[in-house]
Motif scaffolding. Structure first.
Motif, PDB file in Angstrom:
ATOM      1  N   THR A  51      13.421   5.383   5.126  1.00  0.00           N
ATOM      2  CA  THR A  51      11.898   5.009   5.389  1.00  0.00           C
ATOM      3  C   THR A  51      11.764   4.305   3.687  1.00  0.00           C
ATOM      4  O   THR A  51      10.561   4.066   3.985  1.00  0.00           O
ATOM      5  CB  THR A  51      10.799   6.145   4.932  1.00  0.00           C
ATOM      6  N   ARG A  54       9.634  -0.845   0.740  1.00  0.00           N
ATOM      7  CA  ARG A  54       9.747  -2.158   0.108  1.00  0.00           C
ATOM      8  C   ARG A  54       9.657  -3.341   1.281  1.00  0.00           C
ATOM      9  O   ARG A  54       9.579  -4.508   0.161  1.00  0.00           O
ATOM     10  CB  ARG A  54      11.503  -2.079   0.101  1.00  0.00           C
ATOM     11  N   SER A  64       3.158   2.276  -2.843  1.00  0.00           N
ATOM     12  CA  SER A  64       4.070   3.563  -1.676  1.00  0.00           C
ATOM     13  C   SER A  64       2.885   4.415  -2.419  1.00  0.00           C
ATOM     14  O   SER A  64       2.487   5.377  -1.814  1.00  0.00           O
ATOM     15  CB  SER A  64       4.702   4.044  -1.973  1.00  0.00           C
ATOM     16  N   ARG A 107       0.158   4.476   3.105  1.00  0.00           N
ATOM     17  CA  ARG A 107       1.128   5.659   3.166  1.00  0.00           C
ATOM     18  C   ARG A 107       0.427   5.686   4.716  1.00  0.00           C
ATOM     19  O   ARG A 107       0.983   5.491   5.584  1.00  0.00           O
ATOM     20  CB  ARG A 107       0.905   6.123   2.942  1.00  0.00           C
ATOM     21  N   ARG A 152      10.989  10.199   0.237  1.00  0.00           N
ATOM     22  CA  ARG A 152      10.556  10.658  -1.094  1.00  0.00           C
ATOM     23  C   ARG A 152       9.116  12.349  -0.131  1.00  0.00           C
ATOM     24  O   ARG A 152       9.398  13.362  -0.968  1.00  0.00           O
ATOM     25  CB  ARG A 152       9.066   9.980  -1.755  1.00  0.00           C
ATOM     26  N   ASP A 153       9.135  12.168   1.110  1.00  0.00           N
ATOM     27  CA  ASP A 153       8.195  12.704   1.098  1.00  0.00           C
ATOM     28  C   ASP A 153       8.100  13.799   2.776  1.00  0.00           C
ATOM     29  O   ASP A 153       7.174  13.779   3.410  1.00  0.00           O
ATOM     30  CB  ASP A 153       6.511  12.417   1.299  1.00  0.00           C
ATOM     31  N   ARG A 170       9.803   4.232 -12.962  1.00  0.00           N
ATOM     32  CA  ARG A 170      10.006   5.029 -10.707  1.00  0.00           C
ATOM     33  C   ARG A 170       9.070   5.765 -10.501  1.00  0.00           C
ATOM     34  O   ARG A 170       8.552   6.806  -9.654  1.00  0.00           O
ATOM     35  CB  ARG A 170      10.485   4.325 -10.037  1.00  0.00           C
ATOM     36  N   ASP A 174       6.222   7.659  -8.427  1.00  0.00           N
ATOM     37  CA  ASP A 174       6.477   8.090  -7.486  1.00  0.00           C
ATOM     38  C   ASP A 174       6.554  10.615  -7.262  1.00  0.00           C
ATOM     39  O   ASP A 174       5.986  10.720  -5.904  1.00  0.00           O
ATOM     40  CB  ASP A 174       7.564   8.261  -6.629  1.00  0.00           C
ATOM     41  N   ARG A 187       1.615  10.923  -8.197  1.00  0.00           N
ATOM     42  CA  ARG A 187       1.053  10.089  -7.442  1.00  0.00           C
ATOM     43  C   ARG A 187       0.217  10.878  -6.592  1.00  0.00           C
ATOM     44  O   ARG A 187       0.983  12.020  -6.469  1.00  0.00           O
ATOM     45  CB  ARG A 187       1.307   8.727  -6.418  1.00  0.00           C
TER      46      ARG A 187
HETATM   47  O1   DC Z   1      13.507   5.370  -1.438  1.00  0.00           O
HETATM   48  P1   DC Z   1      13.716   3.774  -2.019  1.00  0.00           P
HETATM   49  O2   DC Z   1      14.060   3.669  -3.221  1.00  0.00           O
HETATM   50  O3   DC Z   1      14.872   2.707  -1.275  1.00  0.00           O
HETATM   51  O4   DC Z   1      12.158   3.786  -1.908  1.00  0.00           O
HETATM   52  C1   DC Z   1      11.192   2.718  -2.543  1.00  0.00           C
HETATM   53  C2   DC Z   1       9.613   3.190  -3.044  1.00  0.00           C
HETATM   54  O5   DC Z   1       9.611   3.819  -1.750  1.00  0.00           O
HETATM   55  C3   DC Z   1       9.630   4.278  -3.608  1.00  0.00           C
HETATM   56  O6   DC Z   1      10.037   4.396  -5.158  1.00  0.00           O
HETATM   57  C4   DC Z   1       8.756   5.193  -3.167  1.00  0.00           C
HETATM   58  C5   DC Z   1       8.200   4.667  -2.085  1.00  0.00           C
HETATM   59  N1   DC Z   1       9.275   6.131  -0.896  1.00  0.00           N
HETATM   60  C6   DC Z   1       7.917   6.467  -0.872  1.00  0.00           C
HETATM   61  O7   DC Z   1       7.176   6.488  -1.591  1.00  0.00           O
HETATM   62  N2   DC Z   1       8.092   7.663   0.320  1.00  0.00           N
HETATM   63  C7   DC Z   1       9.136   7.843   0.804  1.00  0.00           C
HETATM   64  N3   DC Z   1       9.191   8.355   2.324  1.00  0.00           N
HETATM   65  C8   DC Z   1      10.300   6.952   0.675  1.00  0.00           C
HETATM   66  C9   DC Z   1      10.018   6.111  -0.537  1.00  0.00           C
END
Ligand code: DC
Length: 224
Positions: free
Chosen positions: A34, A39, A102, A108, A129-130, A180, A184, A187
């Motif tokens: 995700t 990205r 993000s 989102r 992340r979520d 980061r 992340d 937020r």
């Molecule tokens: O997993 P990644 O490093 O490719 O993710 C890039 C950015 O995207 C990360 O810094 C936060 C965001 N992200 C997010 O907010 N929710 C997710 N489910 C996946 C990534």
């Protein structure tokens, strides 16, 4: 054995992508990255010369975005609006910008539909992340993957180098990752957070195969 849904969350560089891919291959499940969605939005924004403050441009990008995954010889190709953008979305600049966009609630929200569609499937490994908290709160198995920040920075440097990029110094990479992580996890909407029912897995002292094996073991237990 029934097919289950696996949510793998964790901070940048914790090994989520490599581990999730290996777990999905082992179980013959679909793998969904995700982070690639955020990205792609970040990449398209920077390509158009925009900034995260440029709301009309961001909304225009999101209004007709289509993102597909195509697994080819172990490489997860990301196709945005019909174009293969795999080579452009893993730079350090796009990583930071992805983290920033993000945090914007309408970004989102716009990407929820794509993710929820995958979350309906059985036999899926989704990482981000979520995922365990928002996207697949009823996933049968949730893993929160962590590792020491220096190790995560070193892994990212190796990953960039393997793609022919000159990585920043270890100290710079540690700072980028910390920034980061902070963005992340602080937020307001869907921050990076361990779900109450997630298993915490620290892979600082485990290699990729060992980490994937332990998740596959949990998956077998949950799918009996
Ligand atoms: O997993 P990644 O490093 O490719 O993710 C890039 C950015 O995207 C990360 O810094 C936060 C965001 N992200 C997010 O907010 N929710 C997710 N489910 C996946 C990534």
């Amino acid at each position: 054995m029934k097919k289950i849904r696996i949510a793998i969350d964790g901070p940048a560089g914790s090994g989520k992508s490599s581990v999730s891919k290996m777990v999905a291959t082992e179980l013959d499940y679909r793998y969904v990255d995700t982070g690639a969605l955020y990205r792609v939005v970040a990449f398209l924004l920077s390509e158009k010369g925009g900034t995260p403050q440029d709301e009309p441009l961001l909304r225009e990008i999101l209004s007709d975005i289509s993102i597909d995954y195509k697994m080819e010889e172990g490489v997860n190709h990301i196709i945005a609006n019909g174009r293969d953008v795999t080579a452009f979305i893993r730079t350090n600049e796009v990583s930071m910008l992805a983290s920033t966009v993000s945090a914007i609630p309408f970004v989102r929200f716009a990407l929820l539909g794509i993710q929820r569609a995958f979350a309906m499937e059985e036999g899926v490994v989704m990482e981000g992340r979520d995922i365990g908290t928002v996207i697949m709160p009823s996933a049968e198995l949730k893993i929160f993957l962590i590792a020491d920040v220096e190790l995560r920075a070193e892994r990212r440097r190796k990953e960039l180098a393997s793609r022919g990029k000159t990585p920043p110094s270890l100290a710079e990479m540690v700072e980028d990752i910390k920034q980061r992580d902070h963005q992340d996890s602080t937020r307001k909407v869907a921050p990076l957070k361990q779900a109450d029912d997630a298993i915490l897995l620290n892979n600082s002292h485990l290699n990729l195969v060992q980490t994937a094996k332990s998740i596959v073991k949990y998956a077998h237990e949950r799918s009996e």
